[in-house]
Motif scaffolding. Structure first.
Motif, PDB file in Angstrom:
ATOM      1  N   GLY A 135    -113.648  51.039  48.632  1.00 35.07           N
ATOM      2  CA  GLY A 135    -113.419  51.979  50.386  1.00 35.07           C
ATOM      3  C   GLY A 135    -111.680  51.231  50.218  1.00 35.07           C
ATOM      4  N   THR A 167    -117.554  45.803  54.642  1.00 40.25           N
ATOM      5  CA  THR A 167    -117.330  47.549  55.610  1.00 40.25           C
ATOM      6  C   THR A 167    -116.104  47.060  56.251  1.00 40.25           C
ATOM      7  OG1 THR A 167    -117.542  46.143  56.990  1.00 40.25           O
ATOM      8  CG2 THR A 167    -119.872  46.728  55.686  1.00 40.25           C
ATOM      9  N   THR A 168    -115.240  48.332  56.433  1.00 39.36           N
ATOM     10  CA  THR A 168    -113.838  48.332  57.216  1.00 39.36           C
ATOM     11  C   THR A 168    -113.806  47.791  57.962  1.00 39.36           C
ATOM     12  OG1 THR A 168    -114.478  50.786  57.704  1.00 39.36           O
ATOM     13  CG2 THR A 168    -114.061  50.409  55.614  1.00 39.36           C
ATOM     14  N   THR A 190    -108.518  54.376  57.641  1.00 38.81           N
ATOM     15  CA  THR A 190    -110.105  53.637  56.118  1.00 38.81           C
ATOM     16  C   THR A 190    -111.229  54.940  55.816  1.00 38.81           C
ATOM     17  OG1 THR A 190    -111.551  53.269  58.688  1.00 38.81           O
ATOM     18  CG2 THR A 190    -109.862  51.512  58.424  1.00 38.81           C
ATOM     19  N   GLU A 248    -114.703  53.643  53.976  1.00 45.36           N
ATOM     20  CA  GLU A 248    -116.337  53.275  53.632  1.00 45.36           C
ATOM     21  C   GLU A 248    -115.962  52.917  52.229  1.00 45.36           C
ATOM     22  OE1 GLU A 248    -117.464  50.736  55.410  1.00 45.36           O
ATOM     23  OE2 GLU A 248    -115.922  51.496  57.462  1.00 45.36           O
ATOM     24  N   PRO A 274    -113.837  59.183  50.984  1.00 45.55           N
ATOM     25  CA  PRO A 274    -114.983  58.078  51.727  1.00 45.55           C
ATOM     26  C   PRO A 274    -116.184  59.335  52.114  1.00 45.55           C
ATOM     27  CG  PRO A 274    -113.075  58.188  51.485  1.00 45.55           C
ATOM     28  CD  PRO A 274    -112.904  58.822  50.857  1.00 45.55           C
TER      29      PRO A 274
END
Length: 449
Positions: free
Chosen positions: A196, A323-324, A352, A354, A391
């Motif tokens: 990510g 996780t972001t 962001t 993931e 993503p």
């Protein structure tokens, strides 16, 4: 009717090559507002290619003004599985034409490659889907849905909205995403994990205005030195990421020879690798932090001045399983802890994406592995990770939790996607087209519910 895939492959490849070259000539740079018309033209050309194969086609967008995507559908045998084939028709900017050995918008064959912006990423993905379709003609073994996106290179901002709006038209049993690559020339791969991304802008401020370095140096900390210390704290002496609380995991047991690693990475002579663990762990399943931008006075013309603030952009790749939200929290805490001398810290999350970990088991993956091994003359595909981020794959997994998602593509270690002299290895591309046709055949032969 049984289709002779090898014979049909030879028949369709010249036309597929011509169509790919025509697509490459369209400057569908989604990041350039001045070329929005070219993005529209690219969508129209893609639509027309599948309409000519008997697909019901439409150009869709999430809302007025959003980039165009193409949805195309064609029915196979009753009761057969539905397969969604994904690619994107937008491309990266070509940047300085002087860096290219041939014009970026004129597809040019040199050696064993076809060069041009988008020749691989990802107009070859569109062409691979088209090739598999033409191999079968009207004897499709499965129901097919094409989803060709038009904003992947600028972050797929409206993808979630598209997936929600057109979910009934995109629902599938198997989703094949052609936006990744193979392990090497002659060695196919299925991508089963991707890191990510968290991008964060960081500013440190030590002064309300610039001051003379002779008058105040030695007492007042300057912002550049302060930011340098913050940046240096992000890695330990071995080069591992020093931010506490981030996830790391194991990687596949894949050998990455030193000579190949140096050739592909572009590392300067004598450079040492950073971090610990296997090469592929460091590239695929451990976090990394890079500085991709820095705001500070230029060396040329610099005066004897302490500047009040300095800024950098942090690009942090996060491991599958993280996780972001956790990564942002851990990075923020680290920066606050390691900002020295009472400097004011300001952070802004830019974007962001993931990380993705795919369960690469089940009938669809068995069908894919068999198809790849047959197309590559007995060479089984590698289950590989990717250090970069796609993503939108996580968004497909969330939107269609019952579907098997297969991530593959046309690229190889020397494709140079996003850079000058992007090129498609033509012999490997032919194997990709064959593998996709074999995959569709294998999926069509699975027991029907």
């Amino acid at each position: 009717m049984t289709v002779d895939i090898s014979a049909r492959l030879a028949e369709v490849m010249p036309g597929i090559r011509r169509d790919l070259e025509d697509l490459v000539r369209i400057q569908s740079v989604s990041a350039d507002p001045a070329r929005a018309g070219e993005v529209e033209r690219s969508a129209e050309a893609t639509r027309d290619l599948f309409a000519a194969e008997g697909f019901e086609t439409e150009i869709v967008r999430a809302h007025d003004g959003a980039p165009p995507a193409v949805i195309a559908r064609k029915a196979g045998p009753e009761g057969a599985p539905t397969v969604l084939l994904y690619a994107h028709h937008d491309v990266q900017p070509e940047n300085d034409h002087a860096d290219w050995d041939s014009p970026p918008w004129e597809p040019t064959e040199r050696g064993d490659r076809l060069y041009g912006r988008g020749a691989a990423d990802d107009k070859a993905g569109i062409a691979a889907h088209l090739g598999a379709v033409r191999i079968f003609g009207d004897d499709l073994p499965v129901n097919l849905v094409m989803f060709i996106e038009g904003e992947e290179e600028v972050g797929s901002d409206t993808l979630v909205e598209l997936l929600e709006t057109y979910k009934d038209r995109l629902e599938a049993d198997v989703i094949v995403i052609a936006d990744s690559g193979n392990w090497d020339i002659g060695e196919p791969a299925l991508t089963t994990s991707l890191r990510g991304l968290v991008r964060m802008d960081v500013e440190v401020r030590t002064l309300t205005h610039a001051v003379h370095s002779g008058m105040w140096g030695g007492l007042v900390p300057d912002s550049i030195m302060t930011l340098s210390r913050v940046i240096a704290s992000l890695n330990d002496d071995a080069g591992d990421v020093a931010v506490e609380g981030l996830h790391s995991g194991p990687a596949a047991d894949v050998d990455y020879p030193e000579a190949r690693l140096r050739a592909e990475s572009g590392a300067a002579e004598g450079i040492e690798w950073i971090g610990s663990g296997s090469v592929v762990e460091r590239l695929w399943t451990k976090p990394s932090i890079s500085i991709t931008g820095l705001d500070a006075p230029k060396v040329e013309g610099a005066s004897n001045t302490l500047v009040p603030a300095a800024r950098c952009r942090i690009s942090m790749r996060i491991a599958p399983g993280d996780t972001t939200a956790n990564a942002v929290q851990c990075l923020q805490a680290h920066l606050e802890k390691h900002t020295p001398w009472g400097a004011t810290l300001t952070t802004t999350v830019v974007d962001t994406g993931e990380a993705t970990q795919i369960d690469a088991s089940g009938p669809a993956y068995d069908a894919a592995r068999a198809a790849f091994a047959e197309a590559w003359d007995g060479t089984a595909p590698v289950d590989m990770g990717v250090g970069g981020s796609i993503p939108f794959i996580a968004e497909f997994l969330e939107a269609f939790p019952q579907a098997s998602v297969l991530v593959t593509g046309v690229e190889d270690p020397d494709t140079r996607a996003h850079g000058a002299n992007e090129g498609l290895h033509l012999a490997e591309f032919e194997k990709v087209v064959k593998a996709e046709a074999l995959l569709l055949r294998n999926l069509g032969e699975l027991p029907r519910s």
